[in-house]
Design an enzyme around this catalytic site. Structure first.
Site, PDB file in Angstrom:
ATOM      1  N   LYS A  14     -40.322 100.161   7.478  1.00 29.96           N
ATOM      2  CA  LYS A  14     -39.504  99.209   8.241  1.00 29.96           C
ATOM      3  C   LYS A  14     -40.313  98.608   9.398  1.00 29.96           C
ATOM      4  CE  LYS A  14     -36.347 102.399   9.231  1.00 29.96           C
ATOM      5  NZ  LYS A  14     -36.924 103.578   8.513  1.00 29.96           N
ATOM      6  N   ARG A  89     -27.415 103.328  10.457  1.00 31.27           N
ATOM      7  CA  ARG A  89     -27.772 104.281   9.402  1.00 31.27           C
ATOM      8  C   ARG A  89     -26.637 105.188   8.958  1.00 31.27           C
ATOM      9  NH1 ARG A  89     -33.464 106.664  11.050  1.00 31.27           N
ATOM     10  NH2 ARG A  89     -33.702 104.854  12.363  1.00 31.27           N
ATOM     11  N   ARG A 128     -49.154 109.605   9.057  1.00 35.18           N
ATOM     12  CA  ARG A 128     -48.997 108.580  10.095  1.00 35.18           C
ATOM     13  C   ARG A 128     -49.495 109.097  11.449  1.00 35.18           C
ATOM     14  NH1 ARG A 128     -43.206 105.949  11.088  1.00 35.18           N
ATOM     15  NH2 ARG A 128     -42.624 108.117  11.387  1.00 35.18           N
ATOM     16  N   ARG A 162     -46.206 111.731  15.851  1.00 35.81           N
ATOM     17  CA  ARG A 162     -44.829 111.829  16.319  1.00 35.81           C
ATOM     18  C   ARG A 162     -44.311 113.236  16.089  1.00 35.81           C
ATOM     19  NH1 ARG A 162     -41.436 106.658  14.099  1.00 35.81           N
ATOM     20  NH2 ARG A 162     -39.870 108.289  13.834  1.00 35.81           N
ATOM     21  N   ARG A 173     -35.151 115.550   8.381  1.00 37.31           N
ATOM     22  CA  ARG A 173     -34.947 114.127   8.644  1.00 37.31           C
ATOM     23  C   ARG A 173     -34.642 113.368   7.354  1.00 37.31           C
ATOM     24  NH1 ARG A 173     -40.101 111.604  10.745  1.00 37.31           N
ATOM     25  NH2 ARG A 173     -39.467 109.428  10.775  1.00 37.31           N
TER      26      ARG A 173
HETATM   27  P1  AP5 Z   1     -43.528 102.771   9.117  1.00 35.16           P
HETATM   28  O1  AP5 Z   1     -43.594 101.287   9.038  1.00 35.16           O
HETATM   29  O2  AP5 Z   1     -43.850 103.428  10.398  1.00 35.16           O
HETATM   30  O3  AP5 Z   1     -42.117 103.273   8.509  1.00 35.16           O
HETATM   31  P2  AP5 Z   1     -40.655 103.233   9.115  1.00 35.16           P
HETATM   32  O4  AP5 Z   1     -39.733 102.859   8.012  1.00 35.16           O
HETATM   33  O5  AP5 Z   1     -40.622 102.403  10.351  1.00 35.16           O
HETATM   34  O6  AP5 Z   1     -40.459 104.783   9.402  1.00 35.16           O
HETATM   35  P3  AP5 Z   1     -39.874 105.541  10.681  1.00 35.16           P
HETATM   36  O7  AP5 Z   1     -40.364 106.940  10.597  1.00 35.16           O
HETATM   37  O8  AP5 Z   1     -40.141 104.785  11.922  1.00 35.16           O
HETATM   38  O9  AP5 Z   1     -38.351 105.514  10.328  1.00 35.16           O
HETATM   39  P4  AP5 Z   1     -37.269 106.488  10.876  1.00 35.16           P
HETATM   40  O10 AP5 Z   1     -36.058 105.776  10.455  1.00 35.16           O
HETATM   41  O11 AP5 Z   1     -37.358 107.868  10.462  1.00 35.16           O
HETATM   42  O12 AP5 Z   1     -37.589 106.604  12.412  1.00 35.16           O
HETATM   43  P5  AP5 Z   1     -37.084 105.795  13.683  1.00 35.16           P
HETATM   44  O13 AP5 Z   1     -38.218 105.695  14.603  1.00 35.16           O
HETATM   45  O14 AP5 Z   1     -36.371 104.579  13.267  1.00 35.16           O
HETATM   46  O15 AP5 Z   1     -44.498 103.355   7.967  1.00 35.16           O
HETATM   47  C1  AP5 Z   1     -44.693 104.758   7.812  1.00 35.16           C
HETATM   48  C2  AP5 Z   1     -46.160 105.059   7.476  1.00 35.16           C
HETATM   49  O16 AP5 Z   1     -46.469 104.514   6.189  1.00 35.16           O
HETATM   50  C3  AP5 Z   1     -47.169 104.410   8.441  1.00 35.16           C
HETATM   51  O17 AP5 Z   1     -48.269 105.263   8.593  1.00 35.16           O
HETATM   52  C4  AP5 Z   1     -47.592 103.107   7.731  1.00 35.16           C
HETATM   53  O18 AP5 Z   1     -48.901 102.729   8.074  1.00 35.16           O
HETATM   54  C5  AP5 Z   1     -47.453 103.486   6.257  1.00 35.16           C
HETATM   55  N1  AP5 Z   1     -46.975 102.397   5.406  1.00 35.16           N
HETATM   56  C6  AP5 Z   1     -45.976 101.509   5.706  1.00 35.16           C
HETATM   57  N2  AP5 Z   1     -45.766 100.669   4.670  1.00 35.16           N
HETATM   58  C7  AP5 Z   1     -46.638 101.027   3.692  1.00 35.16           C
HETATM   59  C8  AP5 Z   1     -46.901 100.537   2.375  1.00 35.16           C
HETATM   60  N3  AP5 Z   1     -46.222  99.497   1.859  1.00 35.16           N
HETATM   61  N4  AP5 Z   1     -47.860 101.159   1.641  1.00 35.16           N
HETATM   62  C9  AP5 Z   1     -48.547 102.211   2.145  1.00 35.16           C
HETATM   63  N5  AP5 Z   1     -48.362 102.712   3.394  1.00 35.16           N
HETATM   64  C10 AP5 Z   1     -47.415 102.130   4.160  1.00 35.16           C
HETATM   65  O19 AP5 Z   1     -36.009 106.840  14.278  1.00 35.16           O
HETATM   66  C11 AP5 Z   1     -36.443 108.067  14.814  1.00 35.16           C
HETATM   67  C12 AP5 Z   1     -35.270 108.942  15.142  1.00 35.16           C
HETATM   68  O20 AP5 Z   1     -34.444 108.287  16.128  1.00 35.16           O
HETATM   69  C13 AP5 Z   1     -34.303 109.248  13.988  1.00 35.16           C
HETATM   70  O21 AP5 Z   1     -34.732 110.310  13.197  1.00 35.16           O
HETATM   71  C14 AP5 Z   1     -33.021 109.557  14.750  1.00 35.16           C
HETATM   72  O22 AP5 Z   1     -33.059 110.866  15.296  1.00 35.16           O
HETATM   73  C15 AP5 Z   1     -33.071 108.558  15.906  1.00 35.16           C
HETATM   74  N6  AP5 Z   1     -32.393 107.318  15.513  1.00 35.16           N
HETATM   75  C16 AP5 Z   1     -32.971 106.094  15.330  1.00 35.16           C
HETATM   76  N7  AP5 Z   1     -32.064 105.193  14.941  1.00 35.16           N
HETATM   77  C17 AP5 Z   1     -30.873 105.858  14.859  1.00 35.16           C
HETATM   78  C18 AP5 Z   1     -29.575 105.487  14.469  1.00 35.16           C
HETATM   79  N8  AP5 Z   1     -29.280 104.231  14.072  1.00 35.16           N
HETATM   80  N9  AP5 Z   1     -28.601 106.437  14.498  1.00 35.16           N
HETATM   81  C19 AP5 Z   1     -28.857 107.705  14.884  1.00 35.16           C
HETATM   82  N10 AP5 Z   1     -30.085 108.136  15.243  1.00 35.16           N
HETATM   83  C20 AP5 Z   1     -31.088 107.216  15.235  1.00 35.16           C
HETATM   84 MG    MG Z   2     -40.247 102.790  12.404  1.00 38.71          MG
END
Ligand code: AP5
Ligand code: MG
Ligand code: ZN
Length: 217
Positions: A14, A89, A128, A162, A173
């Site tokens: 994302k 989510r 990552r 992270r 997760r």
């Molecule tokens: P990356 O682009 O970083 O992936 P991402 O989808 O952004 O993954 P996140 O881990 O950020 O998602 P998340 O939803 O768990 O965490 P968030 O920070 O939102 O890519 C991942 C890796 O793969 C990178 O190394 C990248 O280089 C590589 N990559 C990307 N695309 C690729 C491709 N096409 N091919 C190969 N490699 C690739 O949330 C964190 C925490 O916050 C949650 O766990 C929760 O506790 C809380 N939180 C956030 N939002 C909410 C909500 N709405 N409700 C409740 N709690 C929430």
């Molecule tokens: Mg992200």
């Protein structure tokens, strides 16, 4: 105007594809995960509350998250359109978002789900790493900095993993998010807003598919 939701499990890409969309369409990127990490770094009240959930890979309560998003969507910089990355989510959050969007008078234009299988997600998350200074995202397998040890974006030299990318947290997760994912996709499918994109493809191809959806409307 484009008001976009990006759905996808942890590690689906994302954040990665958001950067490219922002470059082309000048949308405001709203990642609840990034906002929580900033709040945790600044030790604000929301940050301290969120930390207890995030470090274990659990979801922050719906009401807390929705309030943060409503405040953000009331800022003037969303006028030209926005990407919501990682919100909603749960279906509860999706319902709360409907109310918020009505109050700020911003209808959704698209909901895109990046679908990636679990094995790939685990590999991506464990590989990552992030720049300590600017938060830029790298990957040991697929995206090393161009100059070893130096951040492409800010020139920083310090990197970290992270807390929630550690293997014991990743498992929970993924479980927590997977449970919520299918009902959430149904919610937007029923509204006729959902497009699914194959997130297993290269970042270039993922962007190309998404770009095709956005330039269609
Ligand atoms: P990356 O682009 O970083 O992936 P991402 O989808 O952004 O993954 P996140 O881990 O950020 O998602 P998340 O939803 O768990 O965490 P968030 O920070 O939102 O890519 C991942 C890796 O793969 C990178 O190394 C990248 O280089 C590589 N990559 C990307 N695309 C690729 C491709 N096409 N091919 C190969 N490699 C690739 O949330 C964190 C925490 O916050 C949650 O766990 C929760 O506790 C809380 N939180 C956030 N939002 C909410 C909500 N709405 N409700 C409740 N709690 C929430
Ligand atoms: Mg992200
Ligand atoms: Zn950096």
């Amino acid at each position: 105007m484009i008001n976009l939701i990006l759905l996808g499990l942890p590690g689906a890409g994302k954040g990665t594809v958001s950067e490219r969309i922002v470059d082309k369409y000048h949308l405001t990127h709203i990642s609840t995960g990034d906002m929580f990490r900033e709040a945790m770094a600044n030790k604000t009240k929301v940050g301290l509350e969120a930390k207890s959930y995030i470090d274990k890979g659990n979801l922050v309560p719906d009401e807390v998250t929705a309030k943060l998003v409503e405040e953000r969507l009331n800022q003037p910089d969303i006028k030209e359109g926005f990407i919501l990355d990682g919100f909603p989510r749960t279906t509860k959050q999706a319902e709360l978002l409907d109310g918020i969007l009505e109050r700020v008078n911003k209808p959704l234009s698209n909901v895109i789900s990046l679908d990636v299988n679990e094995q790939t997600l685990i590999e991506r998350l464990s590989a990552r790493f992030m720049c300590k200074n600017c938060g830029a995202t790298y990957n040991k397998l697929t995206k090393m900095p161009k100059v070893e040890g130096t951040c492409d974006r800010c020139g920083g030299h310090e990197f970290y993993q992270r807390e929630d990318d550690k293997p014991e947290v990743v498992k929970n997760r993924l479980e927590v998010n997977e449970k919520m994912n299918a009902p959430l996709k149904d919610f937007y499918e029923k509204k006729g807003l959902l497009t699914v994109i194959d997130g297993e493809q290269t970042p270039e191809k993922v962007f190309k598919d998404l770009d095709a959806v956005l330039s269609r409307d």
